[in-house]
Write a protein that holds these residues in place. Sequence first.
Motif, short mmCIF file in Angstrom:
data_model
loop_
_atom_site.label_atom_id
_atom_site.label_comp_id
_atom_site.label_asym_id
_atom_site.label_seq_id
_atom_site.Cartn_x
_atom_site.Cartn_y
_atom_site.Cartn_z
N LEU A 298 0.84 -1.21 0.00
CA LEU A 298 0.00 0.00 0.00
C LEU A 298 0.87 1.26 0.00
CD1 LEU A 298 -2.90 -1.00 2.44
CD2 LEU A 298 -2.86 -1.08 -0.06
N LYS A 299 1.91 1.24 -0.84
CA LYS A 299 2.84 2.35 -1.07
C LYS A 299 3.77 2.61 0.11
CE LYS A 299 -0.20 4.68 -4.37
NZ LYS A 299 -0.87 5.96 -4.75
N ILE A 300 3.77 1.73 1.10
CA ILE A 300 4.71 1.85 2.21
C ILE A 300 5.91 0.95 1.90
CG2 ILE A 300 5.12 1.41 4.66
CD1 ILE A 300 2.20 2.00 5.18
N PRO A 301 7.12 1.50 1.86
CA PRO A 301 8.31 0.68 1.55
C PRO A 301 8.51 -0.41 2.61
CG PRO A 301 8.81 3.01 1.32
CD PRO A 301 7.46 2.93 1.98
N GLU A 376 6.72 -9.32 4.84
CA GLU A 376 7.05 -7.99 4.33
C GLU A 376 7.09 -7.04 5.53
OE1 GLU A 376 5.68 -6.78 0.35
OE2 GLU A 376 4.27 -8.44 0.52
N VAL A 377 8.28 -6.59 5.87
CA VAL A 377 8.53 -5.88 7.13
C VAL A 377 8.81 -4.41 6.86
CG1 VAL A 377 9.91 -5.84 9.24
CG2 VAL A 377 9.49 -8.01 8.07
N GLU A 378 8.14 -3.53 7.59
CA GLU A 378 8.45 -2.11 7.54
C GLU A 378 9.69 -1.88 8.39
OE1 GLU A 378 9.21 1.59 7.74
OE2 GLU A 378 8.39 0.88 9.65
N GLN A 427 -6.03 -0.35 4.50
CA GLN A 427 -5.71 1.03 4.11
C GLN A 427 -5.74 1.97 5.30
OE1 GLN A 427 -4.82 2.02 0.73
NE2 GLN A 427 -4.01 3.56 2.12
N LYS A 428 -6.71 1.79 6.21
CA LYS A 428 -6.79 2.67 7.38
C LYS A 428 -5.53 2.54 8.24
CE LYS A 428 -9.53 3.70 11.50
NZ LYS A 428 -8.33 3.65 12.37
N SER A 429 -5.11 1.31 8.50
CA SER A 429 -3.91 1.11 9.32
C SER A 429 -2.68 1.64 8.60
CB SER A 429 -3.74 -0.39 9.63
OG SER A 429 -4.84 -0.88 10.36
N ALA A 430 -2.64 1.48 7.29
CA ALA A 430 -1.51 2.01 6.52
C ALA A 430 -1.48 3.54 6.61
CB ALA A 430 -1.62 1.56 5.07
N ASN A 431 -2.65 4.16 6.52
CA ASN A 431 -2.71 5.62 6.64
C ASN A 431 -2.27 6.08 8.02
OD1 ASN A 431 -3.68 5.77 4.02
ND2 ASN A 431 -5.82 5.94 4.63
N ASP A 432 -2.71 5.36 9.06
CA ASP A 432 -2.31 5.72 10.43
C ASP A 432 -0.79 5.62 10.60
OD1 ASP A 432 -4.93 6.18 11.09
OD2 ASP A 432 -5.24 4.22 12.05
N LEU A 433 -0.21 4.53 10.10
CA LEU A 433 1.23 4.35 10.21
C LEU A 433 1.96 5.45 9.46
CD1 LEU A 433 3.72 2.66 11.02
CD2 LEU A 433 3.34 1.29 8.95
N ASN A 434 1.47 5.79 8.30
CA ASN A 434 2.13 6.82 7.50
C ASN A 434 2.00 8.19 8.15
OD1 ASN A 434 3.49 7.51 4.91
ND2 ASN A 434 1.65 8.73 4.61
N LYS A 436 1.35 8.99 11.35
CA LYS A 436 1.94 9.12 12.69
C LYS A 436 3.46 8.93 12.70
CE LYS A 436 -2.23 7.52 15.10
NZ LYS A 436 -2.81 6.48 16.00
N VAL A 437 3.98 8.23 11.71
CA VAL A 437 5.40 7.87 11.77
C VAL A 437 6.15 8.20 10.48
CG1 VAL A 437 7.06 6.00 12.12
CG2 VAL A 437 4.90 6.01 13.39
N LEU A 438 5.75 7.59 9.40
CA LEU A 438 6.60 7.55 8.20
C LEU A 438 6.63 8.87 7.43
CD1 LEU A 438 5.70 3.98 6.93
CD2 LEU A 438 7.54 4.68 8.46
#
Length: 492
Positions: A298-301, A376-378, A427-434, A436-438
């Motif tokens: 979801l576009k997160i490396p 697949e690890v962030e 997608q919601k969790s990906a948005n939150d991670l992005n 708040k952090v990334l």
Amino acid sequence: MPSGRKRQCASIVALIFAFTFVIIGIVGIVVGPKILQNQIISQLPLKVGSDQLDSWKTPPVPVYLQFWLWECVNVMDVTQGTKPFIVQRGPFTYLENRNKTGVYFNENNTVTYRQPISYTFLRNMSAADEFAQITMINAPIVTIVSLVRNQSNITQEIFNFFKNVFNESLFVKHTVREWIWGYEDPLLKAAKSIPILSDLIPDDHFGYFYGQNATDDGLYTVFTGASNINLLNNIDKWNGVSYLPYWRTLHGNQINGTDGSWFPPLINQDFQSKRLYLFSTDVCRSLYAKFERHSSVLKIPTEIFSIPSEVFLNATLNPDNAPFGSYDSGVLDVSACRQGAPIFISLPHLLYGADQYVNAVDGIAPDPSLHRTIFEVEPHTGLVLSAQKRLQINVQIKPDPLIDDLKHISETILPAIWINESTTIDQKSANDLNNKVLRFFTIVRWVSILLIPVGVLIFVATIVIVAKRRSRGTFTPIINARSSNSVEVDDD
């Protein structure tokens, strides 16, 4: 203030800004990510009231468990020594409902918990209803034969008599639900009533995942990461011990790594040599995954790690596997942790299995793209954004002259059921991670990158403007201006 001095001050201020922008940009590129990473590391450890605790206790992303069952379609031929022909049926998909309970923080920077898991069948994600009938190897018979093989001939003959009385055969038909979650087996129940056999029979029910629905797989104690972030979520003890009782050496019995749901951060580490260790109660040992390639979810490396083929090699090809038995590549004998049942673990379709196992059955088609275990690890947080945990349960069948159905069969590692436990961040969790952090890494990187050319541009523009003024004679150094004024006064 004379206009010349104003122009000179403006030029000096512009040059100061130019140098400041360039320096800030360089520092931002070099040091900015480290500062942000240190800030993330300070927030990752598990502790009461932390942002990570709730999502660690109750994962916000759904986890699915899919089953494929291997149906034998040439039953009569197999009992006469012919190679089994098997066909996979599935998937049969269940939603995992998991929540850590009894969470207790210890004084040595560890936390203890249990994690009960229950399963809900999802018909819309399954090939058929869970009450579909499938013909498979009669694992209870094979198990009892394995348990009594070292007993007296009389014991084996008694069992053979009871098997015939109950009209049990080597292959039987049960529903998908029964094969997975268990059923009461009349032969096992009868065997438990016989004094000479009762001590050998652990239970009168059988199912490949019997007793694993609405239960937990043990008491875990893991490191919080407070004292060492590289130990975050690593298992300190399982059921109160740091070593297993199943294998030949202390090294083989050591519990290493996490449970595979979350790893320590991977930043500033050499991916090529990095191993991610994880402990699995399904295979009764610790495994490791190695770096494969860069990816994104979801576009997160992310970084892809997979369990390599070397983990499944025999002890001759990989001496590190010597503690885990003397069988050939691709299979692991886990009978020691399965109450003596002749159960072998492999990857689905006997992927990476030795030719003697792969060629002993028809119908399998091992494919690394479909049958490996990958994560697949962030890298900044160590969070697993996508995972496919795959394994296969096999039953070893051997000929036995005292058991009617086993007199003529060929020795085979017969696939029974394979699973894929999968999850992917939504997608919601990906948005939150992005958010708040990334995203702060992106902001710092691009601001730093932009500041450098802006600073260089200001510097060049300032030098060009000063040079043009000098060439036109409009720029007079302050010291010369003062000298000229003093001469004019003297002339007056």
